[in-house]
Design an enzyme around this catalytic site. Structure first.
Site, PDB file in Angstrom:
ATOM      1  N   GLY A 327       0.827  -1.212   0.000  1.00  0.00           N
ATOM      2  CA  GLY A 327       0.000   0.000   0.000  1.00  0.00           C
ATOM      3  C   GLY A 327       0.852   1.250   0.000  1.00  0.00           C
ATOM      4  N   SER A 328       0.392   2.280   0.713  1.00  0.00           N
ATOM      5  CA  SER A 328       0.973   3.623   0.574  1.00  0.00           C
ATOM      6  C   SER A 328       2.395   3.779   1.104  1.00  0.00           C
ATOM      7  CB  SER A 328       0.070   4.654   1.240  1.00  0.00           C
ATOM      8  OG  SER A 328      -1.160   4.749   0.541  1.00  0.00           O
ATOM      9  N   THR A 329       2.885   2.847   1.958  1.00  0.00           N
ATOM     10  CA  THR A 329       4.293   2.946   2.348  1.00  0.00           C
ATOM     11  C   THR A 329       5.191   2.788   1.126  1.00  0.00           C
ATOM     12  OG1 THR A 329       4.177   0.602   2.943  1.00  0.00           O
ATOM     13  CG2 THR A 329       4.051   2.197   4.755  1.00  0.00           C
ATOM     14  N   PHE A 330       4.667   2.110   0.091  1.00  0.00           N
ATOM     15  CA  PHE A 330       5.452   1.923  -1.128  1.00  0.00           C
ATOM     16  C   PHE A 330       5.557   3.209  -1.944  1.00  0.00           C
ATOM     17  CE2 PHE A 330       6.429   0.295  -5.386  1.00  0.00           C
ATOM     18  CZ  PHE A 330       7.448  -0.590  -5.088  1.00  0.00           C
ATOM     19  N   LYS A 331       4.766   4.201  -1.625  1.00  0.00           N
ATOM     20  CA  LYS A 331       4.851   5.484  -2.336  1.00  0.00           C
ATOM     21  C   LYS A 331       6.214   6.140  -2.122  1.00  0.00           C
ATOM     22  CE  LYS A 331      -0.146   6.260  -2.295  1.00  0.00           C
ATOM     23  NZ  LYS A 331      -1.301   6.920  -1.652  1.00  0.00           N
TER      24      LYS A 331
END
Length: 597
Positions: A327-331
């Site tokens: 999810g958004s930690t991969f941003k």
């Protein structure tokens, strides 16, 4: 008559000659035999003495003390406990009834079982193993003929379930089964000793003949980077979240971003290392009811397989053995690739109406009304999906895949624990614009928590991709260092300029953005939240997470908290970020106090 006498004399001469030859040959044979016997007795005596002893000696192994596992504070996390094996020798027993009564009482065994073994005519009958030393000493003090008490070692874990999926445990043969116990088997295992006992021709030990011993050699002590104090607190926080959120599991990892040393790793629920084959409550309720079988053996076999499956599940370390959609930690990765490639700057302006159209697919932002006008810094703070999709599309499939590879995401980290899972990712020729769009905000592929953490560490430490690890050194019993472990490092995965920009923008996420619940008074913290929906979509199952690091301007420590399938509120910023905040509130002052660099 003359002829007859002549013939007689000739025969006598021949007979004398034969007798002489026979005597010469006999003497020669005796001389040769004497020389051979003398050679064997004098020159080969040692060899044949050993052969003779081999024929009349029986050997029993003495377990070697396994090397201890010791944390960075000098605390022993895996030790040895002296235990005893109780045996009997039929030919030496003089008071069988007294022996049977004593063994039944001291070992809490049935008379039928003990009598069967005591009255069995064999070289040696083992009555019971892993008897505590106090009981073994009492049995020895009875001084009953034919009763033998041998001491050996059993693995003992002073902290029970603490770091159970990291340390691992040993089996009945004292060999490692999972975790560090198996990863460093060659260092931890010692060399067995032997007890050599004289026996008769039937292999029965001879009473009063004594025994020879070859002492065992202890294994090497393994010093690891884990800090028992940080591990205890991380486990406490994970348990609290697990219980209050009625989650399927909670994982927390604490790592040094500059060298890859892991200070804590917990994956709740954990299990008792001293009883590793006992299912904990969560898995007992999952144990299947096995239908009746015609054969009792078949039923037993099915039950054992069912329990083994549950044990394997209980022993799994989700931090390294399992993959998930980050999810958004991969941003953070998309931001790094965008900044490094020049596809975006912190001041680039965007507009978020609450969705973006990619090909013929409408992909929504988590904020349905949209974020409106925002620069890239605020897009990161807001965790805006349309902006990250736009950046991903600017980079393009080929270039994005190159960064994915350069950042180490296609490979395993090489952590020194067995069973690390690999990344599950589309092949480049299978990535279209929709796939690239979803990858850009952390969906449609899977990685392990340790892989994500290691890559982000490399992006914020100046571009140095380290190998996460526990083992620091192996030491002999006399404190001589046998091996100091070193691990691969890849330099230059991003420029220092990109690192500085990432650190700045991720600190803004915590200061003023969606990660504000990770803020720690008196410390500069950077980080990123995530809330990812598990497959199948629409199942209502989510994974909440927060990745934080400190100090934000000069990172030393990174922590990742993941809550799998929380009940009720499931947003990472609301339930995962506070875990890392509480962790940092306790461990950052502690690390300063002990002078951690």
């Amino acid at each position: 008559m003359a002829v007859k006498n002549s013939t007689g004399r000739r025969n006598m001469t021949i007979q004398k000659r034969k007798t002489f030859v026979f005597c010469v040959l006999s003497v020669t044979a005796l001389l040769l035999l004497g020389v051979r016997v003398g050679y064997l007795m004098i020159m080969r005596s040692e060899h044949y003495t050993e052969r003779a002893l081999d024929l009349h000696e029986r050997e029993r192994d003495i377990k070697a003390a396994r090397g201890r596992i010791i944390d960075s504070t000098g605390t022993v996390l895996a030790d040895n406990k002296t235990v005893c094996t109780i045996s009997v020798i039929y030919s030496q027993i003089k008071e069988p009834e007294k022996v049977i009564e004593m063994l039944c009482r001291e070992l809490d065994l049935s008379e039928e079982y003990v009598r069967k073994h005591v009255e069995k005519y064999s070289a040696r009958e083992r009555i019971k193993s892993n008897v505590d030393k106090e009981t073994g000493d009492r049995i020895r003090n009875y001084d009953l003929a034919g009763v033998k008490v041998d001491e050996d070692y059993k693995r003992y874990y002073p902290y029970g379930e603490l770091a159970s999926k990291v340390l691992g445990f040993t089996g009945g043969d004292n060999q490692g089964i999972i975790g560090l116990e198996v990863a460093y088997e060659e260092y931890l295992t010692g060399k067995k000793g032997q007890i050599l006992t004289l026996t008769d021709a039937k292999g029965i030990e001879l009473d009063g003949m004594g025994e020879r011993r070859k002492e065992p050699e202890a294994g090497k002590d393994l010093y690891i980077s884990l800090d028992v104090n940080i591990q205890k607190y991380a486990t406490q926080l994970a348990k609290q979240a697990y219980e209050t959120k009625q989650a399927a599991g909670v994982s927390i990892i604490v790592m040094d971003v500059n060298n890859g040393e892991i200070l804590a790793m917990t994956d709740v629920p954990e299990f008792d290392l001293n009883e590793p084959f006992t299912l904990i409550e969560e898995y007992q309720v999952q144990q299947q009811t096995v239908p009746e079988q015609n054969a009792e053996d078949a039923q037993t076999e099915v039950k054992q397989e069912s329990k083994q499956d549950l044990l394997n599940k209980m022993w799994r370390n989700g931090c390294i053995n399992d993959t998930y959609e980050p999810g958004s930690t991969f941003k953070i990765i998309t931001a790094a690739a965008g900044l490094e490639s020049g596809s975006v700057t912190l001041n680039d302006n965007f507009s978020c109406p609450g969705f973006i159209i990619v090909d013929d697919r409408k992909i929504r932002c988590h904020k349905v009304a949209g974020h409106g006008a925002e620069d890239f810094t605020h897009a990161v703070m807001n965790s805006c999906n349309p902006v990250f999709i736009t950046v991903g599309l600017r980079i393009g499939v080929e270039k994005y895949y190159e960064y994915f590879t350069k950042f180490g995401l296609k490979n395993k980290t090489g952590i020194d624990l067995p069973g690390e899972a690999g990344t599950i990712m589309h092949q480049p020729d299978k990535i279209g614009e929709v796939e690239l769009a979803t990858i850009s905000f952390g969906q449609s592929f899977q990685i392990t928590p340790i892989r994500l953490m290691t890559t982000v560490a490399g992006l914020i430490n100046g571009g140095k991709l380290v190998t996460p690890h526990f083992a620091v050194k192996a030491v002999n019993a006399d404190n001589t260092v046998v091996d100091e472990f070193s691990y691969p490092v890849s330099e230059g995965i991003v420029s220092s300029d990109t690192t500085e920009k990432l650190k700045y923008v991720l600190e803004q996420v915590v200061e003023n953005g969606g990660g504000r619940n990770g803020y720690v008074e008196g410390f500069r913290v950077g980080g990123k939240t995530a809330t990812s929906q598990t497959l199948p979509r629409g199942s209502g199952r989510y994974i909440a997470s927060f990745l934080g690091f400190a100090p934000a301007d000069n990172p030393k420590i990174m922590a990742l908290a993941i809550i799998d399938t929380p009940q009720g509120t499931y947003y990472g910023g609301q339930i995962a970020a506070p875990i890392v905040r509480q962790l940092f509130e306790n461990i950052l002052p502690y690390l300063e106090e002990i002078g951690y660099n």
